[in-house]
Design a protein around this motif. Structure first.
Motif, PDB file in Angstrom:
ATOM      1  N   GLU A 199       0.839  -1.195   0.000  1.00 51.56           N
ATOM      2  CA  GLU A 199       0.000   0.000   0.000  1.00 51.56           C
ATOM      3  C   GLU A 199       0.875   1.247   0.000  1.00 51.56           C
ATOM      4  OE1 GLU A 199      -3.780   2.122   2.274  1.00 51.56           O
ATOM      5  OE2 GLU A 199      -2.749   0.448   3.245  1.00 51.56           O
ATOM      6  N   VAL A 200       0.518   2.222  -0.847  1.00 54.94           N
ATOM      7  CA  VAL A 200       1.272   3.469  -0.940  1.00 54.94           C
ATOM      8  C   VAL A 200       0.312   4.654  -0.914  1.00 54.94           C
ATOM      9  CG1 VAL A 200       3.138   2.402  -2.272  1.00 54.94           C
ATOM     10  CG2 VAL A 200       1.199   3.470  -3.472  1.00 54.94           C
ATOM     11  N   GLU A 201       0.889   5.837  -0.770  1.00 58.06           N
ATOM     12  CA  GLU A 201       0.146   7.085  -0.906  1.00 58.06           C
ATOM     13  C   GLU A 201       0.843   7.938  -1.961  1.00 58.06           C
ATOM     14  OE1 GLU A 201      -1.934   8.445   3.148  1.00 58.06           O
ATOM     15  OE2 GLU A 201       0.256   8.381   3.268  1.00 58.06           O
ATOM     16  N   THR A 202       0.100   8.398  -2.941  1.00 54.89           N
ATOM     17  CA  THR A 202       0.668   9.263  -3.974  1.00 54.89           C
ATOM     18  C   THR A 202       0.036  10.645  -3.885  1.00 54.89           C
ATOM     19  OG1 THR A 202      -0.940   8.509  -5.624  1.00 54.89           O
ATOM     20  CG2 THR A 202       1.141   7.291  -5.468  1.00 54.89           C
ATOM     21  N   SER A 203       0.574  11.578  -4.633  1.00 49.37           N
ATOM     22  CA  SER A 203       0.164  12.976  -4.506  1.00 49.37           C
ATOM     23  C   SER A 203      -1.224  13.222  -5.098  1.00 49.37           C
ATOM     24  CB  SER A 203       1.176  13.883  -5.198  1.00 49.37           C
ATOM     25  OG  SER A 203       1.240  13.590  -6.579  1.00 49.37           O
ATOM     26  N   MET A 204      -1.929  14.190  -4.512  1.00 54.54           N
ATOM     27  CA  MET A 204      -3.247  14.582  -5.005  1.00 54.54           C
ATOM     28  C   MET A 204      -3.180  15.749  -5.979  1.00 54.54           C
ATOM     29  SD  MET A 204      -5.809  14.242  -1.762  1.00 54.54           S
ATOM     30  CE  MET A 204      -5.928  12.743  -0.799  1.00 54.54           C
ATOM     31  N   LEU A 205      -2.109  16.523  -5.928  1.00 50.51           N
ATOM     32  CA  LEU A 205      -1.932  17.632  -6.852  1.00 50.51           C
ATOM     33  C   LEU A 205      -1.070  17.180  -8.027  1.00 50.51           C
ATOM     34  CD1 LEU A 205      -1.244  20.672  -4.475  1.00 50.51           C
ATOM     35  CD2 LEU A 205      -3.329  20.190  -5.763  1.00 50.51           C
ATOM     36  N   LEU A 230      -6.467  18.707  -9.205  1.00 58.20           N
ATOM     37  CA  LEU A 230      -6.749  17.657  -8.239  1.00 58.20           C
ATOM     38  C   LEU A 230      -6.887  16.354  -9.011  1.00 58.20           C
ATOM     39  CD1 LEU A 230      -9.393  19.337  -5.894  1.00 58.20           C
ATOM     40  CD2 LEU A 230      -6.957  19.045  -5.497  1.00 58.20           C
ATOM     41  N   ARG A 231      -6.241  15.305  -8.532  1.00 58.32           N
ATOM     42  CA  ARG A 231      -6.155  14.078  -9.320  1.00 58.32           C
ATOM     43  C   ARG A 231      -7.531  13.512  -9.651  1.00 58.32           C
ATOM     44  NH1 ARG A 231      -3.517  10.112  -4.671  1.00 58.32           N
ATOM     45  NH2 ARG A 231      -5.352  10.037  -3.314  1.00 58.32           N
ATOM     46  N   ILE A 232      -7.670  13.005 -10.867  1.00 58.49           N
ATOM     47  CA  ILE A 232      -8.910  12.359 -11.295  1.00 58.49           C
ATOM     48  C   ILE A 232      -8.784  10.839 -11.233  1.00 58.49           C
ATOM     49  CG2 ILE A 232      -9.645  14.282 -12.748  1.00 58.49           C
ATOM     50  CD1 ILE A 232      -8.593  12.731 -15.171  1.00 58.49           C
ATOM     51  N   ALA A 233      -7.572  10.353 -11.014  1.00 63.18           N
ATOM     52  CA  ALA A 233      -7.330   8.910 -10.906  1.00 63.18           C
ATOM     53  C   ALA A 233      -5.986   8.704 -10.211  1.00 63.18           C
ATOM     54  CB  ALA A 233      -7.325   8.253 -12.287  1.00 63.18           C
ATOM     55  N   LEU A 234      -5.745   7.476  -9.788  1.00 66.56           N
ATOM     56  CA  LEU A 234      -4.494   7.117  -9.125  1.00 66.56           C
ATOM     57  C   LEU A 234      -3.512   6.463 -10.093  1.00 66.56           C
ATOM     58  CD1 LEU A 234      -6.162   5.336  -6.053  1.00 66.56           C
ATOM     59  CD2 LEU A 234      -5.649   7.765  -6.286  1.00 66.56           C
ATOM     60  N   GLU A 235      -3.975   6.187 -11.294  1.00 61.26           N
ATOM     61  CA  GLU A 235      -3.345   5.227 -12.187  1.00 61.26           C
ATOM     62  C   GLU A 235      -1.898   5.518 -12.558  1.00 61.26           C
ATOM     63  OE1 GLU A 235      -4.302   3.073 -16.483  1.00 61.26           O
ATOM     64  OE2 GLU A 235      -5.876   3.936 -15.266  1.00 61.26           O
ATOM     65  N   LEU A 236      -1.618   6.700 -13.098  1.00 59.78           N
ATOM     66  CA  LEU A 236      -0.324   6.917 -13.739  1.00 59.78           C
ATOM     67  C   LEU A 236       0.821   6.891 -12.735  1.00 59.78           C
ATOM     68  CD1 LEU A 236      -1.245   9.600 -16.424  1.00 59.78           C
ATOM     69  CD2 LEU A 236      -1.367   7.103 -16.526  1.00 59.78           C
ATOM     70  N   GLN A 237       0.620   7.448 -11.544  1.00 60.70           N
ATOM     71  CA  GLN A 237       1.700   7.404 -10.560  1.00 60.70           C
ATOM     72  C   GLN A 237       1.930   5.987 -10.040  1.00 60.70           C
ATOM     73  OE1 GLN A 237       1.053  10.461  -7.583  1.00 60.70           O
ATOM     74  NE2 GLN A 237       1.901  12.033  -8.924  1.00 60.70           N
ATOM     75  N   LEU A 238       0.871   5.209  -9.916  1.00 57.97           N
ATOM     76  CA  LEU A 238       1.048   3.824  -9.468  1.00 57.97           C
ATOM     77  C   LEU A 238       1.793   2.999 -10.525  1.00 57.97           C
ATOM     78  CD1 LEU A 238      -2.371   3.059  -7.718  1.00 57.97           C
ATOM     79  CD2 LEU A 238      -0.197   3.747  -6.685  1.00 57.97           C
ATOM     80  N   LYS A 239       1.529   3.271 -11.795  1.00 61.36           N
ATOM     81  CA  LYS A 239       2.269   2.566 -12.851  1.00 61.36           C
ATOM     82  C   LYS A 239       3.750   2.944 -12.821  1.00 61.36           C
ATOM     83  CE  LYS A 239      -1.440   1.940 -16.239  1.00 61.36           C
ATOM     84  NZ  LYS A 239      -1.913   2.339 -17.582  1.00 61.36           N
ATOM     85  N   LEU A 272     -10.098   2.626  -5.160  1.00 59.80           N
ATOM     86  CA  LEU A 272      -9.050   1.617  -4.983  1.00 59.80           C
ATOM     87  C   LEU A 272      -8.468   1.327  -6.357  1.00 59.80           C
ATOM     88  CD1 LEU A 272      -7.528  -0.805  -3.592  1.00 59.80           C
ATOM     89  CD2 LEU A 272      -9.496  -2.198  -4.295  1.00 59.80           C
ATOM     90  N   GLU A 273      -7.146   1.406  -6.469  1.00 60.86           N
ATOM     91  CA  GLU A 273      -6.486   0.941  -7.693  1.00 60.86           C
ATOM     92  C   GLU A 273      -5.349   0.006  -7.306  1.00 60.86           C
ATOM     93  OE1 GLU A 273      -5.677   3.486 -10.959  1.00 60.86           O
ATOM     94  OE2 GLU A 273      -7.270   4.913 -10.457  1.00 60.86           O
ATOM     95  N   THR A 274      -5.259  -1.113  -8.026  1.00 61.52           N
ATOM     96  CA  THR A 274      -4.195  -2.091  -7.798  1.00 61.52           C
ATOM     97  C   THR A 274      -3.488  -2.379  -9.114  1.00 61.52           C
ATOM     98  OG1 THR A 274      -5.314  -4.202  -8.300  1.00 61.52           O
ATOM     99  CG2 THR A 274      -5.808  -3.188  -6.168  1.00 61.52           C
ATOM    100  N   TYR A 275      -2.193  -2.638  -9.026  1.00 55.45           N
ATOM    101  CA  TYR A 275      -1.406  -2.989 -10.209  1.00 55.45           C
ATOM    102  C   TYR A 275      -0.454  -4.117  -9.841  1.00 55.45           C
ATOM    103  CZ  TYR A 275      -3.421   1.157 -12.122  1.00 55.45           C
ATOM    104  OH  TYR A 275      -4.349   2.076 -12.558  1.00 55.45           O
ATOM    105  N   ALA A 276      -0.395  -5.136 -10.700  1.00 58.89           N
ATOM    106  CA  ALA A 276       0.464  -6.296 -10.455  1.00 58.89           C
ATOM    107  C   ALA A 276       1.288  -6.587 -11.702  1.00 58.89           C
ATOM    108  CB  ALA A 276      -0.366  -7.523 -10.079  1.00 58.89           C
TER     109      ALA A 276
END
Length: 498
Positions: A199-205, A230-239, A272-276
């Motif tokens: 589990e991580v936390e990424t930026s909202m801005l 303000l972020r519309i998704a978590l996707e790109l930073q998690l990738k 919730l976003e998950t990447y494997a």
């Protein structure tokens, strides 16, 4: 509020303030201080509910409890009241000849809504109700406004959402539903942690709004003199974290979309976003199906739920269909054929579908699905084969590149999850972004922008990856049979009062 009601409310406010002053005059702090409690109401019910009155007397158990008065009755020198805490309520019993004049006057001055601390014996009344016989009463907080009427509750819908604390006090169902939300989130974390996700936390801005098709909120940072989204998704930073070497990663976080408000949408919500790494769509299907079942079992102790009047069984293997198959079955229109944009526009007109100028065949197929299929998918159904035009971050289908390796999970007539075999070819990704930019120029204010920073990250090498997104609010709605997303948000977005 009519004038008579306003005057009556003022009278009640005045009476409560007078009682507050009377307490002060007698040396009692109407807003109390720290109180040591040994039990909550549920603890007492769990321990002693099945013990007889006589056996309880022999046990001679003492307890210290605290909570809000939600019912009060009795006359003369004997009184009863119900004390409510987070876990439930319990009755207490007080006698003037046992506690003395001073303590009994504190009880007499207590109104519904006030907080009290009670120390005394655990007992049962002659009617068999588990209670606490008061030895000492401590005043903890004076409620200066009356609670909503206990019979009608909080019936004003606007007030229910605007003053959530009153809704929680007055409506047991609302209180329990909102608590269940925390259980849903805890179960999600347990499930993913057990699969070795980090589990991580990424930026909202963000300096670019990406990862989803949505209109962003824009803000300005004064020191940098720069606009941010303000972020519309978590996707790109998690990738990017997958690229950086975390094999399995997830985030539970707030996202913000500048869109309309209805029973399924709120401008800020929890995703919730998950990447494997090394997974594809088939792995994510297993993950999604297992996750939904796990949450249901943890939160509701069953895989059979009721949602909006429909009985839904999460135990069997989830059904699968393609978007093309589902649309053909519902409308007779076969988008598996090579349909030109002009022909697609004509089909849309024939089926009462409003179109936008920048649309292509894939957009129209998706609109067919949303209008004629989505609300019919009550039992869990994976829908695959989304058009490339609406899936700029998903791998192409190697058999038919008009479509992508993507699924959405529908339960109860609405979308719950969205997943891809993630696009990891940076050249293809840049071309997709360019197509999105053209859509934006042609009027699509939800199209994604060209994110050069993300493409550069991909150029350092991104392994094949399976990604999943689930709206936690919708998952909670499903698990609690909530009629609206506002019913499972503690503080939903509302237009400010004038």
């Amino acid at each position: 509020m009519v004038k008579k009601e306003f005057d009556e409310l003022n009278d009640q406010l005045q009476v409560r303030r007078e009682k507050m002053q009377e307490l002060r005059d007698e040396g009692v702090d109407p807003f109390g201080s720290r109180f040591e409690r040994t039990d909550r109401s549920k603890d007492l019910h769990d321990k002693y509910e099945n013990i007889t009155k006589e056996d309880l007397e022999k046990l001679n158990k003492k307890t210290s409890i605290a909570g809000r008065i939600v019912a009060k009755r009795g006359k003369g020198k004997v009184g009863f009241a119900d004390l409510k805490d987070q876990t439930g309520r319990i009755q207490f019993y007080i006698r003037k000849d046992e506690v003395g004049e001073e303590q009994y006057q504190i009880f007499k001055r207590a109104d519904l809504g006030d907080f009290l601390g009670i120390y005394g014996d655990v007992m049962k009344t002659d009617m068999g109700e588990l209670s606490v016989r008061v030895e000492k009463l401590t005043f903890l907080s004076k409620a200066l406004r009356p609670l909503p009427d206990k019979h009608s509750g909080l019936t004003n819908v606007e007030q229910k959402y605007r003053q959530r604390y009153l809704d929680m006090i007055a409506n047991e169902d609302s209180f329990n539903r909102l608590l269940k939300r925390t259980k849903v989130i805890k179960a999600v974390r347990e499930f993913l942690d057990n699969l070795d996700f980090v589990e991580v936390e990424t930026s909202m801005l963000h300096d670019s709004a990406g990862g989803a098709a949505a209109r962003p909120f824009i803000t300005h940072h004064n020191a940098l003199d720069t606009d941010f989204y303000l972020r519309i998704a978590l996707e790109l930073q998690l990738k990017k974290l997958i690229i950086g070497g975390i094999d399995r990663v997830y985030e539970l976080g707030r996202v913000f979309r500048n869109e309309g408000i209805d029973t399924k949408h709120n401008p800020e919500f929890t995703m919730l976003e998950t990447y494997a790494a090394y997974w594809d769509l088939s792995d994510v299907m297993v993950e999604t199906e297992d996750l939904v079942r796990y949450v249901a079992k943890k939160v509701n102790k069953t895989t059979t739920i009721t949602f909006h009047g429909n009985d839904i069984d999460l135990a069997p293997k989830f059904k699968k269909t393609t978007m093309v198959e589902a649309v053909k079955e519902a409308t007779g229109v076969d988008f598996s054929k090579d349909i030109s944009t002009e022909e697609a526009f004509k089909l849309a007109h024939e089926h009462d579908i409003e179109v936008q100028e920048f649309w292509k065949t894939g957009h129209i197929l998706n609109e067919f699905f949303e209008k004629y299929v989505e609300s019919t998918l009550i039992q869990p159904t994976f829908v695959t084969g989304h058009p490339i035009e609406i899936s700029p971050l998903a791998k192409k289908d190697p058999v038919d590149p008009r479509f992508t390796q993507r699924f959405e999970l529908f339960i109860g007539g609405g979308e719950l999850a969205n997943a891809f075999s993630e696009l990891n070819d940076p050249i293809d990704q840049r071309e997709r972004f360019i197509e999105q930019a053209k859509e934006s120029e042609n009027g699509n204010d939800e199209a994604q922008h060209i994110d050069d920073d993300f493409v550069i990250a991909m150029e350092y090498g991104m392994p094949p990856t399976g990604g999943l997104g689930i709206g936690i609010d919708r998952l909670t709605m499903l698990m609690t049979d909530a009629p609206s997303i506002r019913d499972i948000l503690l503080f939903p977005t509302l237009k400010p009062e004038k």
